[in-house]
Write a protein that holds these residues in place. Structure first.
Motif, mmCIF file in Angstrom:
data_model
loop_
_atom_site.group_PDB
_atom_site.id
_atom_site.type_symbol
_atom_site.label_atom_id
_atom_site.label_comp_id
_atom_site.label_asym_id
_atom_site.label_seq_id
_atom_site.Cartn_x
_atom_site.Cartn_y
_atom_site.Cartn_z
ATOM 1 N N VAL A 25 -8.476 7.497 -8.057
ATOM 2 C CA VAL A 25 -9.505 6.834 -7.258
ATOM 3 C C VAL A 25 -9.226 5.337 -7.286
ATOM 4 O O VAL A 25 -9.072 4.748 -8.349
ATOM 5 N N LEU A 26 -9.139 4.739 -6.110
ATOM 6 C CA LEU A 26 -8.932 3.298 -5.992
ATOM 7 C C LEU A 26 -10.179 2.674 -5.390
ATOM 8 O O LEU A 26 -10.740 3.211 -4.439
ATOM 9 N N GLY A 78 0.827 -1.211 0.000
ATOM 10 C CA GLY A 78 0.000 0.000 0.000
ATOM 11 C C GLY A 78 0.852 1.248 0.000
ATOM 12 O O GLY A 78 0.583 2.203 -0.744
ATOM 13 N N ALA A 79 1.901 1.270 0.818
ATOM 14 C CA ALA A 79 2.784 2.444 0.892
ATOM 15 C C ALA A 79 3.500 2.671 -0.437
ATOM 16 O O ALA A 79 3.621 3.805 -0.899
ATOM 17 N N LYS A 84 -7.886 -5.189 3.911
ATOM 18 C CA LYS A 84 -8.261 -3.874 3.368
ATOM 19 C C LYS A 84 -7.746 -2.731 4.232
ATOM 20 O O LYS A 84 -7.219 -1.746 3.715
ATOM 21 N N THR A 85 -7.871 -2.859 5.537
ATOM 22 C CA THR A 85 -7.428 -1.790 6.423
ATOM 23 C C THR A 85 -5.910 -1.690 6.431
ATOM 24 O O THR A 85 -5.351 -0.589 6.414
ATOM 25 N N ALA A 86 -5.213 -2.819 6.440
ATOM 26 C CA ALA A 86 -3.747 -2.795 6.395
ATOM 27 C C ALA A 86 -3.280 -2.122 5.110
ATOM 28 O O ALA A 86 -2.362 -1.295 5.121
ATOM 29 N N PHE A 87 -3.915 -2.450 3.991
ATOM 30 C CA PHE A 87 -3.571 -1.820 2.719
ATOM 31 C C PHE A 87 -3.833 -0.318 2.786
ATOM 32 O O PHE A 87 -3.000 0.491 2.374
ATOM 33 N N THR A 88 -4.979 0.067 3.336
ATOM 34 C CA THR A 88 -5.340 1.483 3.436
ATOM 35 C C THR A 88 -4.367 2.232 4.331
ATOM 36 O O THR A 88 -3.982 3.368 4.038
ATOM 37 N N ARG A 89 -3.940 1.618 5.449
ATOM 38 C CA ARG A 89 -2.937 2.236 6.327
ATOM 39 C C ARG A 89 -1.646 2.511 5.560
ATOM 40 O O ARG A 89 -1.061 3.588 5.642
ATOM 41 N N GLY A 90 -1.184 1.513 4.811
ATOM 42 C CA GLY A 90 0.031 1.687 4.019
ATOM 43 C C GLY A 90 -0.138 2.720 2.933
ATOM 44 O O GLY A 90 0.731 3.574 2.720
ATOM 45 N N LEU A 91 -1.269 2.674 2.230
ATOM 46 C CA LEU A 91 -1.547 3.642 1.167
ATOM 47 C C LEU A 91 -1.526 5.062 1.715
ATOM 48 O O LEU A 91 -0.885 5.949 1.152
ATOM 49 N N ALA A 92 -2.205 5.263 2.830
ATOM 50 C CA ALA A 92 -2.246 6.587 3.441
ATOM 51 C C ALA A 92 -0.845 7.046 3.841
ATOM 52 O O ALA A 92 -0.474 8.204 3.615
#
Length: 67
Positions: A27-28, A15-16, A38-46
Motif C-alpha cells: 500500500v502506497l 513510478g514505473a 501525483k497522476t504522472a507518478f500513478t501512471r508510471g506506477l500502474a
C-alpha cells in the motif's frame, strides 16, 4: 524516500521503476499540491505493475483501485 524530478516523464519513469519492484499487496500513500505530479507518478506506477488501462487523477477521489 524522496525523489526530485524535472518533468512528468521523469516522474512516470520513477513510478514505473517502483512498480516493477514493490511486492504484491503493498500500500502506497502519497500527497502533494495540485500539479505536483501525483497522476504522472500513478501512471508510471500502474505501468510498472503491468496495468494497460487509463489512469485518472486521484485528486477528487477517495480511492482509485486498479486491477
Amino acid at each position: 524516500m524522496e525523489f526530485i524530478t524535472n518533468s512528468p516523464e521523469e516522474t512516470e519513469k520513477i513510478g514505473a521503476a517502483i512498480g516493477k519492484i514493490i511486492p504484491a499487496g503493498t500500500v502506497l500513500a502519497y500527497r502533494g499540491d495540485l500539479g505536483a505530479g501525483k497522476t504522472a507518478f500513478t501512471r508510471g506506477l500502474a505501468a510498472g505493475l503491468g496495468y494497460k488501462g487509463r489512469v485518472t487523477s486521484p485528486t477528487f477521489a477517495i480511492v482509485n483501485e486498479y486491477e
